[in-house]
Write a protein that holds these residues in place. Structure first.
Motif, short mmCIF file in Angstrom:
data_model
loop_
_atom_site.label_atom_id
_atom_site.label_comp_id
_atom_site.label_asym_id
_atom_site.label_seq_id
_atom_site.Cartn_x
_atom_site.Cartn_y
_atom_site.Cartn_z
N PRO A 412 0.73 -1.24 -0.01
CA PRO A 412 -0.08 0.10 -0.18
C PRO A 412 0.77 1.34 0.08
O PRO A 412 1.84 1.21 0.55
CB PRO A 412 -0.91 -0.05 1.40
CG PRO A 412 -0.10 -1.28 2.14
CD PRO A 412 0.68 -1.85 1.39
N HIS A 413 0.55 2.36 -0.72
CA HIS A 413 0.76 3.52 -0.61
C HIS A 413 -0.10 4.67 -0.55
O HIS A 413 -1.42 4.26 -0.77
CB HIS A 413 1.91 3.87 -2.14
CG HIS A 413 2.83 2.99 -2.17
ND1 HIS A 413 4.04 3.14 -1.25
CD2 HIS A 413 3.24 2.24 -3.21
CE1 HIS A 413 4.68 2.14 -1.74
NE2 HIS A 413 4.45 1.45 -2.96
N ASN A 414 0.16 5.87 -0.10
CA ASN A 414 -0.76 6.77 -0.27
C ASN A 414 -0.26 7.99 -0.95
O ASN A 414 1.20 7.94 -1.51
CB ASN A 414 -1.40 7.18 1.10
CG ASN A 414 -0.51 8.01 1.90
OD1 ASN A 414 0.57 8.36 1.58
ND2 ASN A 414 -1.09 8.26 3.29
N CYS A 471 4.42 10.01 -1.23
CA CYS A 471 3.73 8.97 -0.35
C CYS A 471 3.97 9.27 0.98
O CYS A 471 4.90 9.84 1.48
CB CYS A 471 4.22 7.39 -0.51
SG CYS A 471 3.69 6.44 0.59
N LEU A 473 3.51 7.52 3.51
CA LEU A 473 4.14 6.44 4.49
C LEU A 473 5.64 7.11 4.83
O LEU A 473 6.22 7.07 3.87
CB LEU A 473 4.00 5.16 4.23
CG LEU A 473 2.73 4.46 4.34
CD1 LEU A 473 1.54 5.06 3.43
CD2 LEU A 473 2.82 2.91 3.96
N HIS A 476 8.65 5.65 3.36
CA HIS A 476 8.75 5.59 1.74
C HIS A 476 9.08 7.02 1.20
O HIS A 476 9.89 7.02 0.35
CB HIS A 476 7.38 5.27 1.25
CG HIS A 476 6.89 3.86 1.44
ND1 HIS A 476 5.64 3.14 1.08
CD2 HIS A 476 7.67 2.48 2.17
CE1 HIS A 476 5.53 1.95 1.43
NE2 HIS A 476 6.66 1.54 1.97
N MET A 481 10.30 8.45 -2.34
CA MET A 481 8.82 8.35 -3.10
C MET A 481 8.47 9.66 -2.87
O MET A 481 7.33 10.02 -2.30
CB MET A 481 7.87 7.25 -2.57
CG MET A 481 8.36 5.95 -2.85
SD MET A 481 7.08 4.87 -2.40
CE MET A 481 5.94 5.27 -3.69
CU CU Z 1 4.41 4.36 0.13
#
Ligand code: CU
Ligand code: C2O
Ligand code: CU
Length: 510
Positions: A412-414, A471, A473, A476, A481
Motif C-alpha cells: 500500500p501507498h498513499n 507517499c 508513509l 517511503h 517516493m
Molecule cells: Cu508508500
C-alpha cells in the motif's frame, strides 16, 4: 569396491536432511513471526489517563492585523509510562505541539525557532500558501535559527496539521513527537455543529508507538516494507486515554499522525457516527458511517452521539489494505487498537441536529486542461527517486488538471499533494465512497489500484521554489517516493537550477 558412489549418496543424504531442517526452521520462524505480527490491544487498555488536549496557541496581533504564533522545536522528556522517562521532541513542550487556529482572510506569521541541535523544517500540511512558506525540504531551519513564514489564510474551514519535512529524515522527526494541529475557521462556524474546542470538539491525534523500557523503539518489523508499526497507540500523546464529555454530540477531529499505519476508525459497539469533514474541510452533506479509514496524514471530522452515563471506546479496526492475508498481517492490516474511551456524564447538554447541508460544492468546477500520470513504486515515483535539484512537473496557475495516480507496487501507498485540496473523481473507475467525496489532500491507494484526482493550482506562481507530492508513509517518502512541482504563470518556464538555492533566501537567522 564402490566407496565413491556411496560416499556421494551419504553426502547427498545429509545435505537433503540439512535442507529439510533449514526449510522447516524458516517456515517455523515465518509462522511464528506471522502470528506474532498481529496486534490487538482490545481489553488490555485500562483507560486510566485523562486525555491531554493540546493547548490553543495564543497569537499576538500586530497593528496590520497579522496574527503571530511562536513555535519552538526542542527536545524534552516525558513520563508516558509510570516511572519511565522517555526522550522526546516537541513544539513548545516535550511532545506534540499547540493547536494553531486562524480564520480565513487572516494574515498569519509563525516564528519557528529550532533548538533541536539538528536542522529540521516545519510544513503546514493541507495549507494553501506560497511555495517558499510551505516548509518542505527546501526551507531548512538550521540549529538555533528562526524561520518566520507568513501568508494569508485563504481556504475553507478545515483540520490541517503541521510537522517536520527534512529531506530523508521526516519519519524520525515526526516519530519523536513533532506534530500539531492547525485549524482553519470560516463562516461555516455559524453552522450548528459542536465547536467548543476541548469541550465538545476534540482533537484526536493518533500515533502508534512501541516502547523498549523507557525508550521509543522505532525499529521496523520483520518482512515489513511498510515502515514502522507500533504495538500500542497514543492519542494526543496520552497512552490509555479517557475523556469525560458533557454533551450529547461530540465532534472528533481525527488525525492519523502515525508514520505508516492505516487506521479503520469505528466505535466499539459498532454504532454509526456522522462524517462531516475530511482533509480539506466540510463535506457537502454529512454521511452516516460505522467506519472511516485513514492512512498516514489523512484527517476526518466525525460527530458521535452519546447517551447519558455511558462509556464507549473509539477503536481502530482491522482494515483491508488490498493485500493477501500474509502481507496484510505484516503491514498492520489485521491489528485492532482500543484508542480512547469517551465517558458521558449522567446528564448531557442537548445539541441541535446536524444540518443536512454543510458546505458548497468542492472545487474544481472548470474542465481539466491536462492529465498527468504518477506511478508509485518504492523507492520512486514514475521510476525516479526524489532529487532536490530536479523539477518533475510544471503546472500553470489557474489550470484545472487531472492527476491519475497508480499504485503499481505490491504494497500500500498513499499520495499527498502540497498546496491544494483535490477532489477524488474515481477509484478504479468507480465513483469514490462517501469518505472520499470531500476535499482531500492525501489518499490511500491500494496495490494495483488507480485513483483519478481533480485539482487546480491557484498560485501564487513561483518558478523557483517547488512544492512536493509524495507517499505519506514517511519511510517511503524518506526512501525517495517524492517528486517536486512548481506553479508558474502562463507561458513561464520553471527554473530548476535555482530551485535548490532559492531555499536559502527564506533562511532567516535572526
Ligand atoms: Cu508508500
Ligand atoms: Cu504531511 Cu509533504 O507532508
Ligand atoms: Cu503536506
Amino acid at each position: 569396491m564402490s566407496s565413491r558412489p556411496s560416499r556421494t549418496r551419504r553426502i547427498l543424504f545429509w545435505l537433503s536432511i540439512f535442507a529439510v531442517l533449514v526449510l522447516v526452521g524458516a517456515t517455523g520462524v515465518t509462522a511464528w513471526r506471522y502470528s506474532e505480527a498481529k496486534v490487538s490491544t482490545v481489553g488490555t487498555v485500562a483507560f486510566t489517563e485523562e486525555l491531554t488536549v493540546p493547548s490553543l496557541a495564543r497569537p499576538r496581533t500586530e497593528p496590520d492585523g497579522t496574527r503571530v504564533f511562536d513555535l519552538e522545536m526542542s527536545s524534552g522528556r516525558r513520563e508516558f509510562q509510570l516511572g519511565q522517562v522517555t526522550e522526546t521532541w516537541g513544539f513548545n513542550g516535550d511532545y506534540l505541539g499547540p493547536t494553531l487556529r486562524a480564520r480565513r482572510g487572516e494574515k498569519v506569521r509563525v516564528e519557528v525557532r529550532n533548538t533541536l541541535g539538528t536542522a529540521s523544517t516545519v510544513h503546514w500540511h493541507g495549507m494553501h500558501l506560497p511555495a517558499a512558506m510551505d516548509g518542505g525540504p527546501h526551507q531548512p531551519i538550521a540549529p538555533g535559527a528562526l524561520w518566520a513564514p507568513a501568508w494569508t489564510v485563504d481556504q475553507p474551514a478545515a483540520t490541517l496539521w503541521y510537522h517536520p519535512h527534512p529531506h530523508g529524515a521526516t519519519e524520525t522527526h515526526v516519530q519523536r513527537g513533532l506534530a500539531g494541529m492547525f485549524l482553519i475557521d470560516d463562516e461555516s462556524a455559524d453552522l450548528p455543529l459542536p465547536s467548543a474546542y476541548g469541550v465538545d470538539d476534540l482533537p484526536v491525534i493518533v500515533q502508534d508507538v512501541r516502547f523498549r523500557g523507557a525508550r521509543f523503539d522505532h525499529s521496523h518489523g520483520f518482512l515489513s516494507d511498510t515502515g514502522f508499526l507500533g504495538d500500542r497507540t497514543m492519542v494526543n500523546g496520552t497512552l490509555a486515554p479517557y475523556r469525560e464529555v458533557g454533551d450529547e454530540l461530540v465532534r472528533l477531529r481525527l488525525l492519523n499522525a502515525s508514520t505508516a499505519r492505516v487506521y479503520n476508525f469505528g466505535l466499539a459497539d459498532d454504532r454509526r457516527f456522522t462524517l462531516i469533514g475530511t482533509d480539506g474541510g466540510l463535506l457537502t452533506r454529512p454521511a452516516e458511517l460505522d467506519r472511516v479509514q485513514l492512512s498516514p496524514g489523512e484527517r476526518a471530522e466525525i460527530v458521535v452521539r452519546m447517551r447519558p452515563g455511558e462509556r464507549v471506546t473509539v477503536r481502530g479496526y482491522p482494515t483491508d489494505l488490498g493485500l493477501n492475508f500474509f502481507n496484510n498481517q505484516f503491514s498492520g492490516g489485521d491489528d485492532t487498537f482500543d484508542l480512547l474511551e469517551l465517558r458521558a456524564r449522567p446528564t448531557l447538554r442537548t445539541a441541535s441536529n446536524i444540518p443536512d447541508r454543510l458546505a458548497g460544492t468542492p472545487l474544481p468546477d472548470s474542465a481539466p486542461v491536462r492529465e498527468r500520470t504518477f506511478d508509485l513504486q518504492l523507492p520512486g515515483i514514475n521510476g525516479r527517486p526524489m532529487d532536490m535539484d530536479r523539477i518533475d512537473e510544471t503546472v500553470t496557475r489557474g489550470d484545472t488538471e487531472t492527476w491519475v495516480v497508480r499504485n503499481t507496487d505490491g504494497m500500500p501507498h498513499n499520495f499527498h499533494i502540497h498546496d491544494v485540496e483535490f477532489t477524488v473523481l474515481e477509484v478504479d473507475g468507480a465513483p469514490p465512497p462517501p469518505a472520499l467525496t470531500g476535499p482531500k489532500d492525501t489518499v490511500l491507494i491500494r496495490p494495483e489500484s488507480t485513483v483519478r484526482l481533480a485539482l487546480r493550482f491557484d498560485g501564487p506562481a513561483d518558478p523557483h521554489t517547488p512544492y512536493m507530492y509524495h507517499c505519506h508513509l514517511l519511510w517511503h517518502e524518506d526512501q525517495g517516493m517524492m517528486g517536486q512541482f512548481v506553479v508558474v504563470d502562463p507561458g513561464v518556464a520553471p527554473d530548476p537550477h535555482r530551485a535548490h538555492n532559492s531555499s536559502h533566501s527564506e533562511f532567516n537567522t535572526r
